[in-house]
Design an enzyme around this catalytic site. Structure first.
Site, short mmCIF file in Angstrom:
data_model
loop_
_atom_site.label_atom_id
_atom_site.label_comp_id
_atom_site.label_asym_id
_atom_site.label_seq_id
_atom_site.Cartn_x
_atom_site.Cartn_y
_atom_site.Cartn_z
N LYS A 32 20.08 23.09 -103.31
CA LYS A 32 20.81 24.29 -103.05
C LYS A 32 21.19 24.61 -103.77
CE LYS A 32 20.81 23.06 -98.05
NZ LYS A 32 21.83 22.04 -96.96
N ASP A 84 21.78 15.70 -99.68
CA ASP A 84 21.93 17.18 -99.95
C ASP A 84 23.18 17.12 -99.76
OD1 ASP A 84 21.93 20.13 -99.22
OD2 ASP A 84 21.35 19.45 -97.00
N GLY A 107 17.15 24.66 -97.69
CA GLY A 107 17.35 26.42 -96.81
C GLY A 107 19.22 26.82 -95.97
N SER A 158 11.85 23.30 -90.66
CA SER A 158 13.71 22.33 -90.40
C SER A 158 13.41 23.07 -88.54
CB SER A 158 14.99 22.77 -90.89
OG SER A 158 16.07 22.09 -91.35
N ASP A 192 16.95 14.90 -90.69
CA ASP A 192 17.82 15.78 -91.43
C ASP A 192 19.48 15.17 -90.36
OD1 ASP A 192 20.36 16.15 -92.97
OD2 ASP A 192 19.25 18.67 -93.02
N GLU A 209 17.22 12.57 -94.96
CA GLU A 209 18.80 13.46 -95.49
C GLU A 209 20.18 12.67 -95.22
OE1 GLU A 209 16.66 17.54 -95.40
OE2 GLU A 209 18.84 18.22 -96.87
N LYS A 264 16.85 17.49 -87.14
CA LYS A 264 18.02 16.99 -87.10
C LYS A 264 18.53 16.14 -86.27
CE LYS A 264 19.79 20.28 -89.76
NZ LYS A 264 19.83 20.05 -91.58
N LYS A 298 10.77 18.76 -90.40
CA LYS A 298 12.31 17.89 -90.68
C LYS A 298 12.80 18.14 -89.19
CE LYS A 298 16.36 19.40 -92.97
NZ LYS A 298 17.18 20.17 -94.01
O1 OSB Z 1 21.20 20.55 -93.72
O2 OSB Z 1 19.78 21.63 -94.84
C1 OSB Z 1 20.75 21.63 -93.95
C2 OSB Z 1 20.64 24.63 -92.85
C3 OSB Z 1 22.28 24.70 -93.02
C4 OSB Z 1 23.29 24.20 -92.96
C5 OSB Z 1 22.64 22.96 -93.43
C6 OSB Z 1 21.39 23.18 -93.45
C7 OSB Z 1 20.27 23.93 -93.29
C8 OSB Z 1 19.29 23.37 -92.77
C9 OSB Z 1 18.27 25.43 -92.49
O3 OSB Z 1 18.48 22.42 -92.71
C10 OSB Z 1 16.58 25.15 -93.10
C11 OSB Z 1 16.67 26.34 -93.05
O4 OSB Z 1 17.22 27.58 -94.24
O5 OSB Z 1 15.44 26.74 -92.72
MG MG Z 2 20.31 19.17 -95.36
#
Ligand code: OSB
Ligand code: MG
Length: 375
Positions: A265, A241, A293, A138, A191, A216, A166, A164
């Site tokens: 999660k 999510d 994560g 991510s 995401d 996402e 953001k 992925k």
């Molecule tokens: O939306 O998946 C998410 C990290 C913090 C809060 C929300 C998210 C995330 C990530 C990180 O996308 C994923 C990772 O731990 O590498």
């Molecule tokens: Mg997410």
């Protein structure tokens, strides 16, 4: 197996620097703050990590509210009972409303303690079958598209099987266009962390041309209904999510057609037992899941690996190598990913990694020890 009786509990608040800031649609983090929970029983320790963040942004919980709920309610209750099977832990704390991340911390430490006491790897105790976990990364919002492209290049070279990124309004179509332009048909997804509204439909329709694996959580963090309407209007599969807090939500989302994939999660859903229920429900309905994560340190990362061994985790998740986030991790050895972009699952007992106590002490900001009454 002799009965387990918890005789000491240590709750720690830790803080360690992130190697690189992590930015989502709700803000930028430079440090990782987390809680580590150690449950001791007859010389064996079970470990859990609380994934709530610095503030109430991803969800209402943050590491301070989790500390409060753990130290005031969850841990005293656990010490009074002495032991609760992790399978029924969530049910035992149902009278305490919400706070799934705080509850998942206790449940995960109970799972590790149970597995270590039985001298079995946690992933086998959970019923997992996979021995190699395909991994994705991510990548947060960067200061420039150029920097993002460089980061993607590095992760592809390391073998990761899903990228992925953001997105948020103003950091979406052009960015995805640049990625497709440079890297072609790599496995790519986006995401949004709830940064859009149904009125942004045009943006999502335009995104269809990028053939993303999924998008996402585009809409409200607690919405299931409007996502169904969006899903009917676009080809790209929606993955939920934030909106999926338990198996009932998952069931409603699938009935309504709000998503075609679910990110699981264990912190968000209150523990591995509920995570597995969502996994099973999706599997029965032909819906793939993947493990999300929360920038976990090694303890939480190891729990994610164990969960990811369940069969229907068929899409590479956000579980990646420790070195992407931390110079030194809370476990030994650190989590590594091989050249094929996979994590080899450990056959050692419990979470399969040992806590690095010396380093944990070094990054502990605050700690509290709990003992049973009268001890
Ligand atoms: O939306 O998946 C998410 C990290 C913090 C809060 C929300 C998210 C995330 C990530 C990180 O996308 C994923 C990772 O731990 O590498
Ligand atoms: Mg997410």
């Amino acid at each position: 197996m002799a009965a387990i009786r918890i005789d000491r509990v240590i709750l720690r608040s830790i803080r360690l620097p992130l190697l690189h800031f992590f930015e989502t649609s709700f803000g930028r983090s430079y440090d990782k703050e987390a809680l580590l929970l150690e449950l001791q029983a007859d010389g064996v320790s079970g470990w859990g990590e609380c994934v709530s963040g610095e503030g109430p942004f991803y969800s209402y919980e943050d590491f301070k509210t989790s500390w409060y709920v753990l130290s005031t309610f969850l841990l005293p209750q656990l010490l009074e009972t002495g032991w609760v099977d992790p399978e029924s832990y969530a049910q035992s704390v149902e009278p305490i409303r919400g706070h799934p991340m705080a509850k998942a911390t206790v449940e995960s430490a109970l799972w590790d303690l149970k597995a270590r006491s039985e001298e079995r790897p946690l992933w086998k105790v959970l019923g997992g079958t996979r021995t190699r976990i395909p991994c994705g990364v991510s990548i947060g919002i960067q200061d420039s598209v150029q920097e993002l492209l460089e980061k993607i290049q590095i992760e592809l070279e390391r073998g990761y099987r899903k990228i992925k990124v953001k997105i948020k309004p103003g950091w979406d179509l052009d960015v995805l266009d640049a990625i497709r332009d440079r890297f072609g048909s790599i496995p790519l997804m986006a995401d949004a962390n709830s940064a859009y509204r149904l009125t942004d439909l045009e943006t999502f329709v335009a995104m269809d041309r990028f053939e993303l694996m999924m998008i996402e959580q585009p809409l409200y963090h607690d919405d299931i209904f409007e996502h169904a309407s969006l899903q009917r209007s676009i080809r790209t599969p929606i993955c939920l999510d934030e909106s999926i807090e338990h198996a009932r939500d998952a069931s409603a989302a699938l009935d309504l057609g709000s998503c075609r994939i679910i990110n699981i999660k264990m912190g968000r859903v209150g523990g591995a037992a509920e995570a597995r229920r969502i996994h099973d429900l999706c599997q029965a309905r032909g819906i793939p899941v993947w493990c999300g994560g929360m920038l976990e340190t090694g303890i939480g990362r190891a729990h994610n690996i164990a969960l990811s061994t369940l069969e229907n985790f068929s899409i590479p998740g956000d579980v990646s190598a420790s070195r992407r986030y931390f110079e030194r991790d809370t476990i030994q050895p650190a989590v590594t990913v091989d050249a094929d972009g996979c994590i080899e699952v450990s056959d050692k007992p419990g979470i399969g990694f040992e806590p690095d106590l010396e380093f944990i002490d070094f990054i502990t900001v605050k700690q509290r020890v709990f003992s049973p009454m009268g001890k």
